[in-house]
Design an enzyme around this catalytic site. Structure first.
Site, PDB file in Angstrom:
ATOM      1  N   ARG A  47       0.891  -1.343   0.336  1.00 28.30           N
ATOM      2  CA  ARG A  47       0.254  -0.144   0.265  1.00 28.30           C
ATOM      3  C   ARG A  47       1.247   1.305   0.169  1.00 28.30           C
ATOM      4  NH1 ARG A  47      -3.600  -2.402  -1.187  1.00 28.30           N
ATOM      5  NH2 ARG A  47      -5.546  -2.988  -0.340  1.00 28.30           N
ATOM      6  N   GLU A  58      -2.764   8.139  -4.551  1.00 27.36           N
ATOM      7  CA  GLU A  58      -3.042   7.241  -6.282  1.00 27.36           C
ATOM      8  C   GLU A  58      -4.557   7.767  -5.763  1.00 27.36           C
ATOM      9  OE1 GLU A  58      -2.901   3.220  -6.212  1.00 27.36           O
ATOM     10  OE2 GLU A  58      -0.645   3.249  -5.485  1.00 27.36           O
ATOM     11  N   HIS A  63       0.602   0.308  -9.776  1.00 24.94           N
ATOM     12  CA  HIS A  63      -1.358  -0.208  -8.703  1.00 24.94           C
ATOM     13  C   HIS A  63      -1.114  -2.112  -9.502  1.00 24.94           C
ATOM     14  CE1 HIS A  63      -3.551  -0.213  -4.519  1.00 24.94           C
ATOM     15  NE2 HIS A  63      -2.203  -1.462  -4.507  1.00 24.94           N
TER      16      HIS A  63
END
Length: 385
Positions: free
Chosen positions: A212, A241, A258
């Protein structure tokens, strides 16, 4: 449930259409269209990380079950759900092998670029859950010294294989993060890698984050790069993000949007897991045998004459620089790149021929299928004609 449930599902969850229709009324919506109005009449939500399941979304909804096709669940307000009697389920471990593939491919790229022999490196793995265990196994296959850090597991299991983070800071040439994102509790991971962490590093390591974004403090990371406290960084997860830090993007060795866990195999497993969880919730056995990823475009990898068989095989299954190039060209389309990602296949989807005997054990241990010349002349080569 006595009546046919109404399901609102994220339309980016792959291999789902046609599976639940016999058992529910279902609408597929893009993540930006999943809002308080569209979920008002939903009994069940099927989501990914972009849908924040909180009071704002659910207060006027009759939803009583949420299934997220992801390992993480920090996008679900679990305390609110408990208060409102909303059950939820994630998909633990669904894409662990996919992230392992990403990390291994990236390590081989770093090794080639820096001319560092991975056998001479110590890798510190922070977070030893589904993904961390796979990365640890790959590290050992490569002959690396592996250090494991997982305080919650160490406390719960009284294991002696774990080391404190301080030892990783002292000894690791590579530090890779595989923890969930937590803000509370005894071992919060939010900004775990902060200024103090980077100041404690002694070997100028490579930093990898496929967990994360908020586990690493962006400003502290950029300072560490400028001050040469770390050698380089491989980032798949970012703070804020999809509005990622452009300066950090330029500094990263590998930068991706990601997608480390975005293999077709991991996605199909996540979909299978949430379909099974819905079946349990509505007390109906729902078949999942049709939730299967497509075969790779070319499933045969020919390593005849390969200078580095391991590197070639891994990169033909997945080369992170393809995703890196797309992100650098167009960072503003981060979210679109995730949503339209061309799902890759993992190692077991591939057959290898032309491999010298000395290169066989590690490739087999990674899951590749090694086949003889006889096998190919018996017809498998026809798949790629």
């Amino acid at each position: 449930m006595n009546t046919i449930p109404y399901i609102v599902a994220d339309n980016k969850i792959p291999y789902l259409k046609g599976i639940l229709e016999p058992y529910a009324r279902i609408d597929y919506l893009s993540p930006e269209r999943i809002n308080a109005q569209t979920v008002q009449d939903a009994d069940i939500l099927l989501i990914r990380t972009r849908t924040k399941c909180n009071r704002e979304l659910l207060d006027r909804s009759r939803c009583r079950y949420i299934a997220t096709a992801t390992i993480g669940y920090d996008h679900i307000d679990t305390l609110y759900c408990k208060e409102k009697g909303i059950s939820w389920q994630n998909a633990p471990g669904c894409n662990a092998s996919s992230v392992g593939q990403y990390v291994l491919s990236s390590l081989l790229a770093w090794s080639k670029s820096t001319r560092k022999n991975l056998q001479d490196c110590t890798i510190g793995i922070v977070g030893v859950g589904h993904v961390g265990k796979i990365v640890a196994r790959y590290g050992k296959l490569l002959g690396m010294q592996v250090l494991l850090n997982d305080p919650p597991r160490q406390e719960a299991e009284s294991e002696t294989d774990f080391v404190p983070l301080e030892k990783i800071c002292r000894e690791a040439d590579i530090v890779t993060f595989h923890t969930p994102l937590t803000h509370e509790g005894k071992y919060p991971t939010y900004h775990l890698a902060d200024t103090d962490f980077f100041n404690a590093l002694e070997k100028t390591p490579l930093i990898i984050n496929t967990a994360r974004g908020e586990i690493i403090n962006t400003e502290a990371l950029k300072r560490a790069l400028k001050q040469k406290k770390i050698s380089s960084v491989i980032l798949d997860c970012w703070e804020n993000e999809p509005n990622i830090d452009k300066e950090l993007l330029e500094q990263a060795f590998i930068a991706t949007p990601h997608i480390a866990g975005y293999s077709a195999d991991g996605k199909s497993e996540a979909t299978r897991m949430i379909v099974q969880s819905v079946g349990k919730w509505i007390k109906t056995a729902i078949p999942t045998q049709n939730i299967v990823p497509p075969a790779p475009v070319r499933e045969i990898i020919d390593l005849s004459g390969a200078a580095n068989p391991l590197q070639q095989a891994v990169w033909e299954s997945y080369n992170p620089f393809d995703d890196d190039l797309r992100l650098r060209k167009s960072p503003e389309t981060f979210e679109m790149q995730r949503g339209l990602y061309p799902l890759r296949r993992e190692f077991p989807a591939y057959y290898i021929k032309g491999i010298p005997p000395t290169g066989s054990p590690i490739l087999e241990n990674l899951g590749f299928h090694l086949v003889s010349i006889y096998t190919f002349y018996s017809g498998i080569d026809k798949k790629n004609e």
